[in-house]
Design a protein around this motif. Structure first.
Motif, PDB file in Angstrom:
ATOM      1  N   ALA A 305       0.832  -1.207   0.000  1.00 14.19           N
ATOM      2  CA  ALA A 305       0.000   0.000   0.000  1.00 14.19           C
ATOM      3  C   ALA A 305       0.866   1.256   0.000  1.00 14.19           C
ATOM      4  O   ALA A 305       0.587   2.216  -0.726  1.00 14.19           O
ATOM      5  CB  ALA A 305      -0.929  -0.017   1.209  1.00 14.19           C
ATOM      6  N   GLN A 306       1.908   1.259   0.814  1.00 14.74           N
ATOM      7  CA  GLN A 306       2.784   2.432   0.879  1.00 14.74           C
ATOM      8  C   GLN A 306       3.504   2.655  -0.439  1.00 14.74           C
ATOM      9  O   GLN A 306       3.714   3.801  -0.859  1.00 14.74           O
ATOM     10  CB  GLN A 306       3.791   2.271   2.014  1.00 14.74           C
ATOM     11  CG  GLN A 306       4.600   3.523   2.292  1.00 14.74           C
ATOM     12  CD  GLN A 306       3.734   4.700   2.697  1.00 14.74           C
ATOM     13  OE1 GLN A 306       2.964   4.609   3.657  1.00 14.74           O
ATOM     14  NE2 GLN A 306       3.830   5.816   1.970  1.00 14.74           N
ATOM     15  N   GLN A 307       3.876   1.570  -1.108  1.00 13.14           N
ATOM     16  CA  GLN A 307       4.517   1.693  -2.418  1.00 13.14           C
ATOM     17  C   GLN A 307       3.601   2.403  -3.409  1.00 13.14           C
ATOM     18  O   GLN A 307       4.045   3.253  -4.194  1.00 13.14           O
ATOM     19  CB  GLN A 307       4.896   0.311  -2.950  1.00 13.14           C
ATOM     20  CG  GLN A 307       5.635   0.353  -4.293  1.00 13.14           C
ATOM     21  CD  GLN A 307       5.935  -1.037  -4.830  1.00 13.14           C
ATOM     22  OE1 GLN A 307       5.108  -1.951  -4.715  1.00 13.14           O
ATOM     23  NE2 GLN A 307       7.115  -1.206  -5.393  1.00 13.14           N
ATOM     24  N   ARG A 308       2.304   2.078  -3.368  1.00 17.96           N
ATOM     25  CA  ARG A 308       1.350   2.731  -4.265  1.00 17.96           C
ATOM     26  C   ARG A 308       1.191   4.216  -3.901  1.00 17.96           C
ATOM     27  O   ARG A 308       1.117   5.072  -4.778  1.00 17.96           O
ATOM     28  CB  ARG A 308      -0.010   2.044  -4.205  1.00 17.96           C
ATOM     29  CG  ARG A 308       0.011   0.554  -4.500  1.00 17.96           C
ATOM     30  CD  ARG A 308       0.509   0.223  -5.899  1.00 17.96           C
ATOM     31  NE  ARG A 308       0.609  -1.210  -6.071  1.00 17.96           N
ATOM     32  CZ  ARG A 308      -0.365  -1.992  -6.530  1.00 17.96           C
ATOM     33  NH1 ARG A 308      -1.527  -1.454  -6.882  1.00 17.96           N
ATOM     34  NH2 ARG A 308      -0.185  -3.291  -6.653  1.00 17.96           N
ATOM     35  N   LEU A 309       1.137   4.491  -2.609  1.00 19.09           N
ATOM     36  CA  LEU A 309       1.011   5.880  -2.174  1.00 19.09           C
ATOM     37  C   LEU A 309       2.253   6.681  -2.584  1.00 19.09           C
ATOM     38  O   LEU A 309       2.151   7.821  -3.041  1.00 19.09           O
ATOM     39  CB  LEU A 309       0.806   5.937  -0.662  1.00 19.09           C
ATOM     40  CG  LEU A 309      -0.510   5.315  -0.162  1.00 19.09           C
ATOM     41  CD1 LEU A 309      -0.488   5.192   1.357  1.00 19.09           C
ATOM     42  CD2 LEU A 309      -1.713   6.130  -0.619  1.00 19.09           C
ATOM     43  N   ASP A 310       3.409   6.058  -2.444  1.00 15.32           N
ATOM     44  CA  ASP A 310       4.649   6.722  -2.850  1.00 15.32           C
ATOM     45  C   ASP A 310       4.702   6.948  -4.354  1.00 15.32           C
ATOM     46  O   ASP A 310       5.338   7.897  -4.837  1.00 15.32           O
ATOM     47  CB  ASP A 310       5.867   5.895  -2.422  1.00 15.32           C
ATOM     48  CG  ASP A 310       6.060   5.862  -0.917  1.00 15.32           C
ATOM     49  OD1 ASP A 310       5.494   6.732  -0.227  1.00 15.32           O
ATOM     50  OD2 ASP A 310       6.763   4.952  -0.429  1.00 15.32           O
ATOM     51  N   ALA A 311       4.018   6.068  -5.109  1.00 12.95           N
ATOM     52  CA  ALA A 311       3.997   6.182  -6.573  1.00 12.95           C
ATOM     53  C   ALA A 311       2.934   7.161  -7.057  1.00 12.95           C
ATOM     54  O   ALA A 311       2.776   7.350  -8.265  1.00 12.95           O
ATOM     55  CB  ALA A 311       3.768   4.817  -7.206  1.00 12.95           C
TER      56      ALA A 311
END
Length: 347
Positions: A305-311
């Motif tokens: 989830a954090q990877q998507r938010l960072d992207a």
């Protein structure tokens, strides 16, 4: 505990029957007036709040469309820790969906193949339940995902979507236009700009001040993604949801004969993660920072989830991993997301 239950019991039960059993338990949370008690353990940390679409989301993590097709489990899902719930896909005309079996686990891949076919009781019936939920003081954000009725031809799709938007937009917090499921004949063709433009225009006309988003397939090429982004901005949509399930079957660990036996349908879960992330990055590069982009597909952990938010995702959604992680999944995600933010702040 849930992992053991899944390995020993649940994986031996027909997937659709197991889903209905889970829905029954989730609905019981609200029926037994246990929502407030359960929420004491699952309420997201305030640091996770997101303001987008003119709405206040308790956290960026929500339940994707597909789990609660008829808006019967909203309160129970909120109790489990989801910051928003997207109900549907709902169609203007009630329909049974495709013949059973139509839901298949690929356990080795932590994935699912489905060809449910928008089985639901119709937009009008769902609207009554969403309206009842909206009258509550404490509740999640509720999105209404709408699709084409199977008996309606592609040529008549605009009026079909218009009818669903007419009854659901006044009661939902946002409307998601599904033109990307592989399980309704002709539906994905509606992503072509010539067909998509009048359809989205009609939904926007009916929605009024309710935000409208469009949900796209992971199988679109870059040119098609760019076209949808440009159209969304031109028409004034509030956002894009990326992505739906895929018709691809590449790179699976599940034996080919098992995959072939499942047959046609949309693949969701971990194998979709890489492509969903690629589409998210493409969409975000084509739209302004304030434009809402919801990322869904292959999200299982807080790190995902954090990877998507960072992207560049504004919000994230999940569904398939819920089948493998169990009722504590949303709480696990939001607790760890809050922890990651505290670690970043200290660094």
């Amino acid at each position: 505990m849930y992992s053991l239950l899944f390995r020993t019991v649940l994986r031996r039960i027909d997937p659709e029957r197991a889903h209905h059993l889970a829905v029954g338990v989730i609905r019981a949370i609200a029926a037994l007036r246990l929502t407030a008690v359960v929420r004491l353990a699952t309420r997201p940390d305030r640091s996770l709040a997101v303001n987008t679409l003119g709405l206040h989301f308790e956290s960026p993590f929500g339940m994707a469309a597909g789990f609660d097709k008829d808006a019967r489990s909203i309160r129970g899902l909120w109790a489990l820790g989801f910051g928003h719930v997207e109900i549907g896909t709902v169609t203007a005309i009630a329909q049974d969906g495709n013949p059973k079996p139509r839901l298949f686990r690929l356990v080795d891949d932590r994935a699912v193949i489905n060809r449910m076919g928008f089985n639901n009781g119709g937009a009008a019936a769902a609207a009554v339940r969403v309206a009842r939920e909206r009258r509550r003081r404490h509740r999640p954000i509720v999105g209404a995902n709408i699709g084409k009725s199977r008996v309606v031809s592609v040529d008549e799709a605009v009026d079909d979507y218009r009818l669903s938007a007419r009854v659901l937009a006044p009661v939902a917090d946002y409307v998601a236009v599904n033109v990307s499921s592989p399980n309704t004949p002709g539906l994905r063709g509606l992503q072509d700009e010539a067909l998509l433009r009048p359809l989205l225009t009609a939904v926007l006309d009916e929605a009024g001040s309710t935000p409208v988003l469009v949900k796209i397939a992971p199988d679109l090429d870059d040119t098609a993604i760019d076209s949808v982004c440009a159209l969304a901005l031109e028409l004034g949509l509030a956002g894009i949801i990326a992505t739906n399930t895929t018709i691809g079957r590449d790179g699976l660990d599940t034996p080919p004969d098992v995959v072939d036996a499942a047959g046609v349908g949309g693949l969701s879960g971990a194998p979709l993660a890489e492509r969903s992330l690629e589409v998210l990055r493409r969409v975000r590069s084509r739209v302004p920072a304030e434009f809402c982009v919801i990322s869904v597909g292959g999200i299982e952990t807080a790190a995902d989830a954090q990877q998507r938010l960072d992207a560049g995702a504004t919000l994230v959604q999940g569904y398939t991993a819920f089948l493998y992680r169990g009722p504590g999944w949303a709480r696990q995600i939001t607790r760890r997301l809050a922890g990651l933010r505290k670690e970043t702040a200290r660094a």
